[in-house]
Design an enzyme around this catalytic site. Structure first.
Site, PDB file in Angstrom:
ATOM      1  N   LEU A   1       0.863  -1.169   0.000  1.00 32.86           N
ATOM      2  CA  LEU A   1       0.000   0.000   0.000  1.00 32.86           C
ATOM      3  C   LEU A   1       0.907   1.228   0.000  1.00 32.86           C
ATOM      4  O   LEU A   1       1.983   1.212   0.597  1.00 32.86           O
ATOM      5  CB  LEU A   1      -0.897   0.032   1.243  1.00 32.86           C
ATOM      6  CG  LEU A   1      -1.923  -1.101   1.402  1.00 32.86           C
ATOM      7  CD1 LEU A   1      -2.675  -0.928   2.716  1.00 32.86           C
ATOM      8  CD2 LEU A   1      -2.898  -1.135   0.236  1.00 32.86           C
ATOM      9  N   ASP A   2       0.472   2.284  -0.648  1.00 32.32           N
ATOM     10  CA  ASP A   2       1.235   3.524  -0.611  1.00 32.32           C
ATOM     11  C   ASP A   2       1.374   3.992   0.832  1.00 32.32           C
ATOM     12  O   ASP A   2       0.553   3.658   1.701  1.00 32.32           O
ATOM     13  CB  ASP A   2       0.529   4.611  -1.423  1.00 32.32           C
ATOM     14  CG  ASP A   2       0.491   4.294  -2.912  1.00 32.32           C
ATOM     15  OD1 ASP A   2       1.359   3.529  -3.373  1.00 32.32           O
ATOM     16  OD2 ASP A   2      -0.406   4.815  -3.601  1.00 32.32           O
ATOM     17  N   LYS A   3       2.388   4.806   1.082  1.00 32.13           N
ATOM     18  CA  LYS A   3       2.645   5.307   2.431  1.00 32.13           C
ATOM     19  C   LYS A   3       1.395   5.890   3.073  1.00 32.13           C
ATOM     20  O   LYS A   3       1.081   5.609   4.235  1.00 32.13           O
ATOM     21  CB  LYS A   3       3.743   6.368   2.374  1.00 32.13           C
ATOM     22  CG  LYS A   3       4.002   7.075   3.691  1.00 32.13           C
ATOM     23  CD  LYS A   3       5.035   8.173   3.540  1.00 32.13           C
ATOM     24  CE  LYS A   3       5.225   8.940   4.851  1.00 32.13           C
ATOM     25  NZ  LYS A   3       6.218  10.040   4.710  1.00 32.13           N
TER      26      LYS A   3
END
Length: 339
Positions: free
Chosen positions: A162-164
């Site tokens: 998942l993106d940050k």
């Protein structure tokens, strides 16, 4: 693919004098053996499998610097072919990247665990995997502290990211065999990943929209992704279903169903529809007083257990900032719709 023995010692093997040992106290030596699967392949590819936490370019630099041995002989060509049974010895010099796989205790919300898998509810702001600018304090570091045995699994068992600034559910493998099975399931699209997104502008048109257009590096800005024409630019096919859940004067709440897993896929596809995510400045979104990160949450994860075959379904309610934004815009979220 490579049978790695992990870190052999925090010191090199001393062959000349005590002074040699003093000069290399921070050097890490790693041994591995090439299996038949990699017979005839390139040396640098074998090293990637032996030390998966390091980039291929970094390992190629080690080869060129004479820091890699094959069968006790220094080899300086990354393209050198390896054979099954070859022994590899890698001298890992101390860099931020080489220290990235250090256990770091941190609070982890473990939704489910057994001897084979972990399901994590990742908070927004947590980087998943070490990378330039974020060599520590990542989910990977936290997983290594949570379960010491997971250090023997490539990338600490992380099979998808998942993106940050995206919150929500992730599955982690606790063994190499389970990791391989989960990777196959994801590639075969047998893992269902669904998200909640809050986007700018009221939704118009049918409540279900499918975006099936390729995604690649933006030819005008290599730091972001974009919808691309595969005849002109490199990229990969990407498909997402979007279902309207709630509509308001300022924006909308949308359910997102991934059919592929491209970098920034939901963010790019929503922007292509004219609905950039709230606070997603990279793709045209604006921050609001109650939301300073992209309004995207991995709300549902479903897959067959990689060992037992049992159907596994997990849901994670939206975090506090997501709820605040929903109330701020007068949008309703009903968890029962996901049953």
């Amino acid at each position: 693919m490579i049978q790695s023995t992990g870190i052999i010692s925090s010191h090199p093997v001393v062959t000349e004098s005590d002074e040699t040992d003093e000069l290399a106290t921070d050097v890490e030596w790693r041994k591995a053996a090439v299996t038949p699967v990699l017979h005839g392949g390139r040396l640098d590819r074998a090293l990637v499998d032996a030390a998966p936490e390091f980039s291929r370019s970094y390992l190629q630099q080690l080869i060129e610097a004479g820091l890699v041995q094959v069968n006790a002989q220094v080899v300086r060509k990354a393209s050198c072919k390896v054979k099954a049974g070859d022994s590899l010895l890698i001298e890992l010099r101390p860099t931020p990247q080489s220290q990235a796989f250090a256990p770091q205790s941190m609070p982890l919300e473990v939704v489910f665990e057994d001897e084979h898998i972990l399901v994590i509810n990742k908070p927004a702001g947590l980087v998943v995997h070490p990378a330039p600018g974020n060599w520590s304090g990542t989910l990977l570091n936290g997983l290594l502290a949570y379960d010491k045995s997971i250090a023997s699994v490539p990338r600490a068992g992380i099979v998808h990211r998942l993106d940050k600034d995206t919150s929500g559910l992730m599955v982690v493998a606790r063994s190499r065999a389970v990791m391989d099975q989960l990777v196959r399931a994801i590639a075969a699209r047998e893992v269902s990943r669904q998200y909640l997104a809050i986007a700018h502008r009221p939704w118009a048109g049918p409540p279900l929209k499918t975006v099936d257009v390729p995604i690649g590096r933006d030819p005008r800005n290599r730091l972001r992704m974009a919808v691309v024409d595969l005849e002109k630019h490199s990229g990969k096919t990407a498909k997402t279903d979007f279902i309207l859940l709630a509509n308001g004067d300022a924006g909308c709440l949308v359910r997102c169903i991934l059919h592929t897993g491209r970098t920034h896929q939901i963010r790019v596809h929503m922007a292509s529809l004219g609905h950039p995510l709230v606070a997603d400045s990279v793709y045209g979104g604006s921050c609001l007083p109650v939301m300073a990160r992209q309004a995207l949450h991995a709300v549902r994860l479903a897959f067959a257990h990689p060992v037992t075959g049992k159907a596994m379904v997990f849901q994670a309610p939206p975090p506090a900032d997501f709820d605040l934004l929903l109330r701020f815009w007068g949008l309703r979220y009903n968890p029962a719709e996901w049953a």
